[in-house]
Design an enzyme around this catalytic site. Structure first.
Site, PDB file in Angstrom:
ATOM      1  N   ASP A   6       0.856  -1.185   0.000  1.00  0.00           N
ATOM      2  CA  ASP A   6       0.000   0.000   0.000  1.00  0.00           C
ATOM      3  C   ASP A   6       0.890   1.232   0.000  1.00  0.00           C
ATOM      4  OD1 ASP A   6      -1.842   2.052   0.506  1.00  0.00           O
ATOM      5  OD2 ASP A   6      -1.902   1.613   2.669  1.00  0.00           O
ATOM      6  N   GLY A   8       0.952   4.892   0.230  1.00  0.00           N
ATOM      7  CA  GLY A   8       0.097   5.989   0.651  1.00  0.00           C
ATOM      8  C   GLY A   8       0.700   7.342   0.350  1.00  0.00           C
ATOM      9  N   ASN A   9       0.068   8.379   0.895  1.00  0.00           N
ATOM     10  CA  ASN A   9       0.548   9.739   0.657  1.00  0.00           C
ATOM     11  C   ASN A   9       1.840  10.043   1.414  1.00  0.00           C
ATOM     12  OD1 ASN A   9      -1.594  11.004  -1.045  1.00  0.00           O
ATOM     13  ND2 ASN A   9      -2.894  10.368   0.657  1.00  0.00           N
ATOM     14  N   SER A  10       2.053   9.378   2.545  1.00  0.00           N
ATOM     15  CA  SER A  10       3.208   9.723   3.365  1.00  0.00           C
ATOM     16  C   SER A  10       4.154   8.553   3.633  1.00  0.00           C
ATOM     17  CB  SER A  10       2.745  10.299   4.711  1.00  0.00           C
ATOM     18  OG  SER A  10       1.891   9.388   5.386  1.00  0.00           O
ATOM     19  N   ARG A  11       3.695   7.306   3.418  1.00  0.00           N
ATOM     20  CA  ARG A  11       4.564   6.168   3.686  1.00  0.00           C
ATOM     21  C   ARG A  11       4.059   4.934   2.955  1.00  0.00           C
ATOM     22  NH1 ARG A  11       2.978   4.803  10.013  1.00  0.00           N
ATOM     23  NH2 ARG A  11       0.725   4.668   9.688  1.00  0.00           N
ATOM     24  N   LYS A  13       3.168   0.839   3.329  1.00  0.00           N
ATOM     25  CA  LYS A  13       2.886  -0.270   4.239  1.00  0.00           C
ATOM     26  C   LYS A  13       2.914  -1.559   3.435  1.00  0.00           C
ATOM     27  CE  LYS A  13      -0.154   0.157   7.511  1.00  0.00           C
ATOM     28  NZ  LYS A  13      -1.444   0.334   8.230  1.00  0.00           N
ATOM     29  N   TYR A  87     -20.326   5.061  -8.862  1.00  0.00           N
ATOM     30  CA  TYR A  87     -19.794   6.415  -8.692  1.00  0.00           C
ATOM     31  C   TYR A  87     -19.971   7.170 -10.008  1.00  0.00           C
ATOM     32  CZ  TYR A  87     -16.567   9.334  -5.838  1.00  0.00           C
ATOM     33  OH  TYR A  87     -15.999  10.296  -5.032  1.00  0.00           O
ATOM     34  N   ASP A  96      -7.240   3.253  -3.453  1.00  0.00           N
ATOM     35  CA  ASP A  96      -7.287   2.786  -2.067  1.00  0.00           C
ATOM     36  C   ASP A  96      -8.729   2.597  -1.605  1.00  0.00           C
ATOM     37  OD1 ASP A  96      -7.621   5.573  -2.299  1.00  0.00           O
ATOM     38  OD2 ASP A  96      -6.798   5.977  -0.310  1.00  0.00           O
ATOM     39  N   THR A 120      -4.384  10.090   5.941  1.00  0.00           N
ATOM     40  CA  THR A 120      -4.110  11.487   5.619  1.00  0.00           C
ATOM     41  C   THR A 120      -5.421  12.251   5.462  1.00  0.00           C
ATOM     42  OG1 THR A 120      -2.067  10.858   4.506  1.00  0.00           O
ATOM     43  CG2 THR A 120      -2.967  13.033   4.004  1.00  0.00           C
TER      44      THR A 120
END
Length: 244
Positions: A6, A8-11, A13, A87, A96, A120
């Site tokens: 995964d 993400g925006n900052s790290r 995983k 959607y 995500d 985030t």
């Protein structure tokens, strides 16, 4: 064995799975990615497959390394998901959010599901019992709220989240903590209450980096699982293999 990733925006995983069992979890910064993946694959040489979803940035060298050393599956909007996406702008729906929606469908079949991802941003995603993804909401996460109060005012300090004991903040710092933490909890409980008005059999999943921090403060009954996205990637990979 399967490695789920995964970005993400900052790290980043990462989890290593043997079937549905999570063997080990890793969390690291993007700039350490190639070095970390080499260590993971050295430790788990039987991890021959990997699957990745990304909302952040990861360099091409890391992709090339994973492609070379594993059978890499990249989850995208073209991936076959186990739900009907209703959607209005499906191509703008975050990968995500699609992954956790898929995980909810596969883990909690024939139920209405609300997935709340407290990272985030705080995202809300609803999939009904007919496996139709209907949408949700996006709001600022814990860290963004602390940063915003500091950056858009002249004198408010930049704080880190912490446990709060009193509802009434007796200092500027405690008032900030109370406003942000209580405000988020009221928001989440409010969203849950609105969904429950029309969906009494609602299954609620709370995930993301701040899931454990927030879970004990919420009034609603929820399943708190900070690793739900990684587990959802594992479930989705199995689903895609079985429906290939």
């Amino acid at each position: 064995m399967l490695i789920t990733i995964d970005v993400g925006n900052s790290r980043i995983k990462v989890a290593v799975f043997e079937q549905n069992t999570l063997i080990e979890l890793f969390v690291f910064e993007t700039n350490d990615a190639e070095k970390k993946f080499k260590k993971i694959l050295k430790k788990y040489p039987n991890a021959t497959h990997s699957t990745i979803s990304s909302v952040g940035k990861i360099n091409f060298e890391v992709f090339d390394y994973l492609k070379t050393n594993t059978n890499l599956q990249i989850v995208s909007h073209e991936t076959k998901f186990p739900f009907t996406n209703l959607y209005n702008t499906p191509k703008t729906l975050g990968i995500d959010r699609m992954v956790v929606a898929a995980g909810a469908v596969l883990q909690y079949p024939s139920q209405n599901r609300l997935i709340i991802d407290a990272g985030t941003c705080i995202t809300y995603d609803f999939v009904d019992k007919k496996d139709q993804y209907l949408g949700g909401a996006i709001s600022p996460g814990v860290k963004i709220r602390y940063n915003s109060l500091h950056e858009y005012t002249a004198k408010l300090p930049l704080l880190e989240k912490k446990n709060i004991e009193n509802f009434i903040g007796d200092s500027t710092e405690n008032a900030i903590h109370s406003g942000i933490i209580n405000g988020i909890c009221y928001e989440i409980d409010g969203f849950i209450s609105q969904y429950l008005l029309k969906n009494q059999d609602l299954t609620i999943i709370l995930t993301g980096g701040d899931a454990d921090f927030l879970a004990k403060r919420l009034k609603s009954t929820i399943f708190a699982n900070s690793n739900f996205l990684l587990e959802s990637l594992n479930l989705l990979s199995i689903y895609l293999h079985e429906n290939d």
